[in-house]
Design a protein around this motif. Structure first.
Motif, PDB file in Angstrom:
ATOM      1  N   ARG A 268      -9.358 136.908  39.815  1.00 43.85           N
ATOM      2  CA  ARG A 268      -7.939 137.225  39.582  1.00 43.85           C
ATOM      3  C   ARG A 268      -7.622 138.638  40.079  1.00 43.85           C
ATOM      4  NH1 ARG A 268      -3.023 136.169  36.899  1.00 43.85           N
ATOM      5  NH2 ARG A 268      -1.736 137.850  37.744  1.00 43.85           N
ATOM      6  N   LEU A 269      -8.463 139.596  39.789  1.00 37.50           N
ATOM      7  CA  LEU A 269      -8.214 140.965  40.247  1.00 37.50           C
ATOM      8  C   LEU A 269      -8.227 141.038  41.769  1.00 37.50           C
ATOM      9  CD1 LEU A 269     -10.270 142.994  37.626  1.00 37.50           C
ATOM     10  CD2 LEU A 269      -7.774 142.795  37.777  1.00 37.50           C
ATOM     11  N   ALA A 270      -9.097 140.256  42.393  1.00 35.39           N
ATOM     12  CA  ALA A 270      -9.100 140.211  43.859  1.00 35.39           C
ATOM     13  C   ALA A 270      -7.772 139.677  44.380  1.00 35.39           C
ATOM     14  CB  ALA A 270     -10.262 139.360  44.356  1.00 35.39           C
ATOM     15  N   ARG A 271      -7.222 138.664  43.722  1.00 39.90           N
ATOM     16  CA  ARG A 271      -5.909 138.148  44.136  1.00 39.90           C
ATOM     17  C   ARG A 271      -4.819 139.186  43.922  1.00 39.90           C
ATOM     18  NH1 ARG A 271      -7.683 133.523  41.419  1.00 39.90           N
ATOM     19  NH2 ARG A 271      -6.154 133.778  39.739  1.00 39.90           N
ATOM     20  N   ASP A 272      -5.014 140.043  42.939  1.00 36.61           N
ATOM     21  CA  ASP A 272      -4.061 141.128  42.695  1.00 36.61           C
ATOM     22  C   ASP A 272      -4.173 142.241  43.738  1.00 36.61           C
ATOM     23  OD1 ASP A 272      -3.127 139.837  40.432  1.00 36.61           O
ATOM     24  OD2 ASP A 272      -4.253 141.065  39.018  1.00 36.61           O
ATOM     25  N   GLY A 273      -5.175 142.170  44.584  1.00 39.37           N
ATOM     26  CA  GLY A 273      -5.318 143.149  45.644  1.00 39.37           C
ATOM     27  C   GLY A 273      -6.435 144.149  45.469  1.00 39.37           C
ATOM     28  N   PHE A 274      -7.198 144.020  44.406  1.00 39.24           N
ATOM     29  CA  PHE A 274      -8.318 144.924  44.177  1.00 39.24           C
ATOM     30  C   PHE A 274      -9.511 144.555  45.056  1.00 39.24           C
ATOM     31  CE2 PHE A 274      -5.980 145.495  40.261  1.00 39.24           C
ATOM     32  CZ  PHE A 274      -6.253 146.795  39.861  1.00 39.24           C
ATOM     33  N   ALA A 275     -10.223 145.553  45.546  1.00 39.60           N
ATOM     34  CA  ALA A 275     -11.600 145.339  45.978  1.00 39.60           C
ATOM     35  C   ALA A 275     -12.433 145.246  44.710  1.00 39.60           C
ATOM     36  CB  ALA A 275     -12.077 146.487  46.846  1.00 39.60           C
ATOM     37  N   VAL A 276     -13.329 144.279  44.629  1.00 37.79           N
ATOM     38  CA  VAL A 276     -14.004 143.978  43.368  1.00 37.79           C
ATOM     39  C   VAL A 276     -15.515 144.068  43.509  1.00 37.79           C
ATOM     40  CG1 VAL A 276     -14.317 142.288  41.522  1.00 37.79           C
ATOM     41  CG2 VAL A 276     -12.102 142.463  42.679  1.00 37.79           C
ATOM     42  N   ALA A 277     -16.126 144.805  42.591  1.00 42.67           N
ATOM     43  CA  ALA A 277     -17.580 144.818  42.465  1.00 42.67           C
ATOM     44  C   ALA A 277     -17.962 143.882  41.330  1.00 42.67           C
ATOM     45  CB  ALA A 277     -18.087 146.227  42.185  1.00 42.67           C
TER      46      ALA A 277
ATOM     47  N   THR B 268     -19.690 134.368  43.545  1.00 39.60           N
ATOM     48  CA  THR B 268     -18.390 134.941  43.208  1.00 39.60           C
ATOM     49  C   THR B 268     -17.873 135.801  44.352  1.00 39.60           C
ATOM     50  OG1 THR B 268     -19.057 134.995  40.873  1.00 39.60           O
ATOM     51  CG2 THR B 268     -17.123 136.283  41.484  1.00 39.60           C
ATOM     52  N   VAL B 269     -18.759 136.630  44.901  1.00 43.60           N
ATOM     53  CA  VAL B 269     -18.383 137.464  46.042  1.00 43.60           C
ATOM     54  C   VAL B 269     -17.917 136.597  47.210  1.00 43.60           C
ATOM     55  CG1 VAL B 269     -19.288 139.034  47.803  1.00 43.60           C
ATOM     56  CG2 VAL B 269     -19.842 139.409  45.392  1.00 43.60           C
ATOM     57  N   ALA B 270     -18.641 135.527  47.477  1.00 44.95           N
ATOM     58  CA  ALA B 270     -18.281 134.648  48.580  1.00 44.95           C
ATOM     59  C   ALA B 270     -16.920 133.997  48.352  1.00 44.95           C
ATOM     60  CB  ALA B 270     -19.354 133.572  48.771  1.00 44.95           C
ATOM     61  N   ALA B 271     -16.657 133.577  47.128  1.00 48.63           N
ATOM     62  CA  ALA B 271     -15.365 132.951  46.818  1.00 48.63           C
ATOM     63  C   ALA B 271     -14.228 133.934  47.036  1.00 48.63           C
ATOM     64  CB  ALA B 271     -15.361 132.441  45.383  1.00 48.63           C
ATOM     65  N   ILE B 272     -14.432 135.176  46.636  1.00 48.74           N
ATOM     66  CA  ILE B 272     -13.403 136.200  46.832  1.00 48.74           C
ATOM     67  C   ILE B 272     -13.202 136.480  48.311  1.00 48.74           C
ATOM     68  CG2 ILE B 272     -12.915 138.664  46.509  1.00 48.74           C
ATOM     69  CD1 ILE B 272     -14.285 138.396  43.735  1.00 48.74           C
ATOM     70  N   THR B 273     -14.296 136.566  49.044  1.00 54.06           N
ATOM     71  CA  THR B 273     -14.228 136.876  50.474  1.00 54.06           C
ATOM     72  C   THR B 273     -13.533 135.764  51.248  1.00 54.06           C
ATOM     73  OG1 THR B 273     -16.259 138.187  50.287  1.00 54.06           O
ATOM     74  CG2 THR B 273     -15.575 137.529  52.491  1.00 54.06           C
ATOM     75  N   VAL B 274     -13.883 134.525  50.931  1.00 56.73           N
ATOM     76  CA  VAL B 274     -13.260 133.376  51.611  1.00 56.73           C
ATOM     77  C   VAL B 274     -11.751 133.368  51.375  1.00 56.73           C
ATOM     78  CG1 VAL B 274     -13.061 130.856  51.551  1.00 56.73           C
ATOM     79  CG2 VAL B 274     -15.309 131.934  51.684  1.00 56.73           C
ATOM     80  N   ALA B 275     -11.337 133.814  50.202  1.00 58.65           N
ATOM     81  CA  ALA B 275      -9.908 133.851  49.871  1.00 58.65           C
ATOM     82  C   ALA B 275      -9.199 135.057  50.479  1.00 58.65           C
ATOM     83  CB  ALA B 275      -9.731 133.850  48.356  1.00 58.65           C
ATOM     84  N   GLY B 276      -9.939 135.872  51.222  1.00 62.57           N
ATOM     85  CA  GLY B 276      -9.328 137.010  51.900  1.00 62.57           C
ATOM     86  C   GLY B 276      -9.491 138.342  51.207  1.00 62.57           C
ATOM     87  N   GLY B 277     -10.279 138.377  50.132  1.00 64.23           N
ATOM     88  CA  GLY B 277     -10.467 139.616  49.399  1.00 64.23           C
ATOM     89  C   GLY B 277     -11.704 140.372  49.835  1.00 64.23           C
ATOM     90  N   ARG B 278     -11.928 141.511  49.174  1.00 62.10           N
ATOM     91  CA  ARG B 278     -13.106 142.333  49.426  1.00 62.10           C
ATOM     92  C   ARG B 278     -13.938 142.391  48.155  1.00 62.10           C
ATOM     93  NH1 ARG B 278     -11.448 148.047  50.838  1.00 62.10           N
ATOM     94  NH2 ARG B 278      -9.793 147.613  49.328  1.00 62.10           N
ATOM     95  N   ALA B 279     -15.237 142.204  48.287  1.00 63.90           N
ATOM     96  CA  ALA B 279     -16.090 142.194  47.107  1.00 63.90           C
ATOM     97  C   ALA B 279     -17.525 142.490  47.492  1.00 63.90           C
ATOM     98  CB  ALA B 279     -16.017 140.837  46.394  1.00 63.90           C
ATOM     99  N   LEU B 280     -18.287 142.952  46.511  1.00 66.37           N
ATOM    100  CA  LEU B 280     -19.729 143.088  46.651  1.00 66.37           C
ATOM    101  C   LEU B 280     -20.371 142.855  45.305  1.00 66.37           C
ATOM    102  CD1 LEU B 280     -21.090 146.739  46.811  1.00 66.37           C
ATOM    103  CD2 LEU B 280     -18.868 146.180  45.846  1.00 66.37           C
ATOM    104  N   ALA B 281     -21.648 142.518  45.314  1.00 69.50           N
ATOM    105  CA  ALA B 281     -22.414 142.316  44.085  1.00 69.50           C
ATOM    106  C   ALA B 281     -23.250 143.552  43.807  1.00 69.50           C
ATOM    107  CB  ALA B 281     -23.309 141.089  44.220  1.00 69.50           C
TER     108      ALA B 281
END
Length: 246
Positions: A26-35, A48-61
């Motif tokens: 949800r935070l990724a959809r809000d525009g946050f880069a998410v750890a 989780t990181v992959a799901a966020i990335t596929v949806a166009g967000g930025r994330a790392l574990a």
């Protein structure tokens, strides 16, 4: 619909599953880069990181025991190195072991104390040192602090401590423009809640709320999103997200 943020960074502990994963997404959809922090299951965190990335967000574990101050310092370092800073910390990691107070194994009490109290304290301490002005710290309690169900004594004791430290930290950060709140979910359909309960027990919990259903992780993620973003005048509070459970 939420308004996307820009160049903001969130760290979600326990982000590999349950409420943590949905909150991270949800935070990724809000525009946050998410750890996405994990303790032992790197593969789930990377999902989780992959799901966020596929949806166009930025994330790392980022891995590590939340109760280990060195591991959490390193995790915060990694997030700052990757994304340039931290604006929001959401502390969903926790464990629940149920038994009457009279029969609870004290080793289980110690496990919950270490994760739920010490872990929340360690993460909150790092957050207090590092979250940027305009940011937010969100801890997780439980509605059972108020409903006081038998069998939950040790778990509630740990979460009551989480509420206490949350409210004090909000006041200790005076002048920093950082909000500190806790969300207290009611019965929510996560593995943590469902494990060990039969169908009849689960149905009774669902009927207990005026909405006559269990909460979903997305219901709690909505509250996290609110506290992490637009809720700048909500500070030092515990928000009960439980469908009207008394």
């Amino acid at each position: 619909m939420s308004t996307p943020t820009t160049d903001r960074v969130a760290l979600v502990t326990g982000g590999s599953g349950g409420i943590g994963r949905v909150a991270a997404e949800r935070l990724a959809r809000d525009g946050f880069a998410v750890a996405v922090q994990y303790a032992g299951n790197k593969a789930r965190a990377e999902e989780t990181v992959a799901a966020i990335t596929v949806a166009g967000g930025r994330a790392l574990a980022v891995g590590g025991d939340i109760a280990d101050e060195s591991a959490m310092s390193a995790a915060f370092d990694a997030v700052e190195s990757a994304f340039g800073g931290i604006d929001v910390v959401v502390n969903t990691a926790g464990i629940m072991i149920l038994a009457p107070i009279a029969t609870l194994d004290l080793a289980d009490l110690d496990r919950m104390h270490r994760t739920n109290i010490r872990g929340t304290f360690v993460v909150s301490q790092q957050a207090a040192r590092r979250v940027r002005p305009g940011g937010a710290i969100v801890n997780v309690s439980t509605s059972v602090v108020r409903t006081q169900l038998p069998g939950y004594g040790a778990y509630v004791a740990s979460k009551a401590a989480v509420e206490g430290l949350t409210l004090i930290l909000a006041r200790e950060l005076r002048g920093r423009d950082i909000t500190v709140n806790a969300v207290a979910p009611g019965p929510t359909a996560t593995p943590l809640f469902l494990d060990g309960k039969d169908d009849a027990t689960i149905a009774n919990f669902a009927k207990a709320t005026p909405l006559e259903r269990l909460g979903e992780p997305g219901d709690i993620a909505e509250v996290v999103s609110f506290l992490a973003g637009p809720a700048r005048w909500v500070n030092g509070q515990v928000l009960y997200a439980n469908g009207g459970l008394a």
